[in-house]
Design a protein around this motif. Structure first.
Motif, PDB file in Angstrom:
ATOM      1  N   GLY A 106       0.822  -1.202   0.000  1.00 19.06           N
ATOM      2  CA  GLY A 106       0.000   0.000   0.000  1.00 19.06           C
ATOM      3  C   GLY A 106       0.855   1.251   0.000  1.00 19.06           C
ATOM      4  O   GLY A 106       2.091   1.200   0.026  1.00 19.06           O
ATOM      5  N   ALA A 107       0.184   2.401  -0.013  1.00 18.46           N
ATOM      6  CA  ALA A 107       0.901   3.675  -0.061  1.00 18.46           C
ATOM      7  C   ALA A 107       1.765   3.882   1.174  1.00 18.46           C
ATOM      8  O   ALA A 107       2.783   4.581   1.114  1.00 18.46           O
ATOM      9  N   GLU A 108       1.381   3.265   2.301  1.00 17.65           N
ATOM     10  CA  GLU A 108       2.156   3.454   3.527  1.00 17.65           C
ATOM     11  C   GLU A 108       3.511   2.759   3.469  1.00 17.65           C
ATOM     12  O   GLU A 108       4.387   3.032   4.299  1.00 17.65           O
ATOM     13  N   ALA A 109       3.705   1.850   2.499  1.00 17.16           N
ATOM     14  CA  ALA A 109       4.953   1.099   2.411  1.00 17.16           C
ATOM     15  C   ALA A 109       5.953   1.709   1.446  1.00 17.16           C
ATOM     16  O   ALA A 109       7.058   1.197   1.298  1.00 17.16           O
ATOM     17  N   ALA A 110       5.573   2.800   0.784  1.00 15.34           N
ATOM     18  CA  ALA A 110       6.453   3.342  -0.254  1.00 15.34           C
ATOM     19  C   ALA A 110       6.369   4.861  -0.297  1.00 15.34           C
ATOM     20  O   ALA A 110       5.405   5.473   0.164  1.00 15.34           O
ATOM     21  N   VAL A 111       7.414   5.447  -0.850  1.00 11.79           N
ATOM     22  CA  VAL A 111       7.426   6.872  -1.173  1.00 11.79           C
ATOM     23  C   VAL A 111       7.313   6.981  -2.686  1.00 11.79           C
ATOM     24  O   VAL A 111       8.116   6.382  -3.411  1.00 11.79           O
ATOM     25  N   CYS A 112       6.304   7.712  -3.151  1.00 11.62           N
ATOM     26  CA  CYS A 112       6.073   7.831  -4.589  1.00 11.62           C
ATOM     27  C   CYS A 112       6.194   9.287  -5.024  1.00 11.62           C
ATOM     28  O   CYS A 112       5.559  10.173  -4.433  1.00 11.62           O
ATOM     29  N   SER A 126       9.947   4.110  -4.153  1.00 14.63           N
ATOM     30  CA  SER A 126      10.978   3.452  -3.349  1.00 14.63           C
ATOM     31  C   SER A 126      10.343   2.983  -2.051  1.00 14.63           C
ATOM     32  O   SER A 126       9.468   3.653  -1.495  1.00 14.63           O
ATOM     33  N   ALA A 127      10.764   1.824  -1.583  1.00 12.50           N
ATOM     34  CA  ALA A 127      10.212   1.259  -0.353  1.00 12.50           C
ATOM     35  C   ALA A 127      10.695   2.048   0.858  1.00 12.50           C
ATOM     36  O   ALA A 127      11.840   2.500   0.906  1.00 12.50           O
ATOM     37  N   LYS A 131      14.898  -2.805   4.046  1.00 13.50           N
ATOM     38  CA  LYS A 131      15.043  -4.226   3.729  1.00 13.50           C
ATOM     39  C   LYS A 131      14.166  -4.651   2.554  1.00 13.50           C
ATOM     40  O   LYS A 131      14.195  -5.809   2.138  1.00 13.50           O
ATOM     41  N   GLN A 132      13.375  -3.716   2.042  1.00 10.42           N
ATOM     42  CA  GLN A 132      12.455  -4.014   0.950  1.00 10.42           C
ATOM     43  C   GLN A 132      12.802  -3.185  -0.283  1.00 10.42           C
ATOM     44  O   GLN A 132      13.487  -2.173  -0.204  1.00 10.42           O
ATOM     45  N   ALA A 133      12.322  -3.653  -1.421  1.00 12.35           N
ATOM     46  CA  ALA A 133      12.488  -2.920  -2.673  1.00 12.35           C
ATOM     47  C   ALA A 133      11.204  -3.055  -3.482  1.00 12.35           C
ATOM     48  O   ALA A 133      10.476  -4.042  -3.354  1.00 12.35           O
ATOM     49  N   ILE A 134      10.896  -2.052  -4.288  1.00  9.83           N
ATOM     50  CA  ILE A 134       9.743  -2.123  -5.179  1.00  9.83           C
ATOM     51  C   ILE A 134      10.119  -2.997  -6.372  1.00  9.83           C
ATOM     52  O   ILE A 134      11.128  -2.773  -7.032  1.00  9.83           O
ATOM     53  N   VAL A 153       9.469  -6.667  -2.716  1.00  4.16           N
ATOM     54  CA  VAL A 153      10.209  -7.908  -2.477  1.00  4.16           C
ATOM     55  C   VAL A 153      11.356  -7.596  -1.520  1.00  4.16           C
ATOM     56  O   VAL A 153      11.664  -6.435  -1.247  1.00  4.16           O
ATOM     57  N   ALA A 154      11.972  -8.649  -1.010  1.00  6.47           N
ATOM     58  CA  ALA A 154      13.169  -8.448  -0.188  1.00  6.47           C
ATOM     59  C   ALA A 154      14.282  -7.866  -1.062  1.00  6.47           C
ATOM     60  O   ALA A 154      14.460  -8.264  -2.213  1.00  6.47           O
ATOM     61  N   LYS A 155      15.008  -6.906  -0.507  1.00  3.85           N
ATOM     62  CA  LYS A 155      16.071  -6.266  -1.274  1.00  3.85           C
ATOM     63  C   LYS A 155      17.152  -7.291  -1.619  1.00  3.85           C
ATOM     64  O   LYS A 155      17.562  -8.110  -0.788  1.00  3.85           O
ATOM     65  N   SER A 156      17.603  -7.265  -2.869  1.00  2.00           N
ATOM     66  CA  SER A 156      18.604  -8.212  -3.364  1.00  2.00           C
ATOM     67  C   SER A 156      19.280  -7.586  -4.579  1.00  2.00           C
ATOM     68  O   SER A 156      18.873  -6.512  -5.041  1.00  2.00           O
ATOM     69  N   PRO A 157      20.312  -8.248  -5.134  1.00  2.00           N
ATOM     70  CA  PRO A 157      20.925  -7.705  -6.364  1.00  2.00           C
ATOM     71  C   PRO A 157      19.927  -7.562  -7.501  1.00  2.00           C
ATOM     72  O   PRO A 157      20.129  -6.751  -8.413  1.00  2.00           O
TER      73      PRO A 157
END
Length: 341
Positions: A106-112, A126-127, A131-134, A153-157
């Motif tokens: 939701g909007a609370e999980a990201a900056v748009c 951006s999340a 620890k998270q990524a869009i 998702v979980a942040k990863s390469p």
């Protein structure tokens, strides 16, 4: 007791030794073995580890026992292989969901950040959690309103930074939102507070639960302390009176009265038939009261206050004029309550 053929009993022994038979089957096998010396010896030798010395005279059928032992090993191998395969599938599924598929956000999980140009909207998301990524941005359109949906998702390469996406609508864009959170409307950015309050708009002040949702969205109890409510719905102008429980120190009385007025303006804007908002409170030894009418609110806004219930941009203008987006109106705790008398 020995009605079950020995061949059937011996075929069941590998599963019995590995604890894979049901209680009923196990009991039938045990009853048979108790009365069958040949099967008892087979069972005893099957339970021995490989390489245990055995005399040929003791073995009822050495070839049969070797076959049953191999069957037991094969059964155990198949079982362990199945468990391992199931674990691999579970791990891969969880990894795929965690690092590839993700989950709706939701909007609370990201900056748009939005850029709207006619019928084109560009989104940079951006999340909030480090620890998270869009992982994806999806658009839907209806009557000029563009709804944005996000997945994290979980942040990863694979996913480690901002996600940028662009959408071209079939007509001019009038509003952009993520779920119930309105981000932009008719050329104006909409704050989180304005969007939350706008979702609580309702037609009748006589519904105290609806009133409570609006008061909660405005964080009134945190700013004014706990209060009790009285509603006047018998004749116009319909009124809502709040009786503050906490005494207001004289040195902050003016500041608190300004907050009361600001809250009243917004309540009058999003509650359809509300005609006036009143407060009763104590400051020192004084009994005080304050009343704000719909006309007062319209004069403050510079246009019909009731239009705020149908126009989120106008409500944003009102909230900006009150200064409610400032620190003093932020929810720092869940303290405070309200109730209807």
């Amino acid at each position: 007791m020995n009605k079950i053929p020995c061949e059937v009993i011996q075929d069941l022994m590998p599963s019995y030794i590995d604890g894979l038979t049901s209680p009923v089957t196990s009991r039938a096998l045990e009853e048979h073995v108790e009365g069958c010396e040949n099967c008892r010896k087979v069972l005893e030798h099957m339970r021995q580890p490989d390489g245990t010395p055995e005399s040929a005279a003791e073995l009822p059928d050495r070839q049969e026992i070797d076959f049953l032992k191999k069957t037991r090993k094969r059964t155990r191998g198949v079982m362990l292989g199945s468990i391992a395969a199931a674990l691999v599938i579970v791990v891969l599924t969880l990894a795929g969901k965690t690092f590839l598929l993700g989950s709706p956000a939701g909007a609370e999980a990201a900056v748009c950040n939005l850029d709207i140009d006619g019928n084109v909207v560009s989104v940079t998301a951006s999340a909030i959690s480090d620890k998270q990524a869009i992982s994806s941005v999806h658009f839907e359109e209806m009557d000029g309103v563009v709804s944005v949906s996000l997945r994290t998702v979980a942040k990863s390469p694979l996913h480690k930074g901002n996600y940028q996406a662009e959408y071209t609508a079939s007509e001019e864009i009038t509003q952009v939102c993520i779920g119930d959170r309105i981000l932009w409307d008719h050329g104006m950015a909409i704050s989180t507070l304005t969007s939350a309050v706008y979702q609580t708009r309702h037609d009748y002040v006589g519904s105290m639960p609806d009133n409570g949702e609006t008061a909660g969205a405005l964080n009134m109890a945190w700013n004014l302390g706990s209060f009790r409510n009285e509603l006047q719905t018998e004749q116009e102008p319909y009124g809502w009176t709040m009786i503050l429980d906490d005494e207001i120190p004289e040195n902050i009385l003016t500041e608190q009265e300004n907050k009361m007025r600001n809250f009243a303006y917004v309540l009058l804007g999003v509650t359809g038939n509300l005609g006036e908002v009143s407060y009763r409170y104590h400051s020192g030894e004084k009994e005080c009261s304050l009343t704000v009418t719909a006309n007062d609110a319209s004069a403050f806004l510079g246009s019909d206050i009731k239009a705020c219930g149908e126009n989120v941009s106008l409500l944003e203008t009102l909230i900006q004029k009150t200064g409610m987006n400032g620190f003093d109106y932020s929810p720092l705790s869940s303290a405070g309550k309200f109730s209807e008398e």
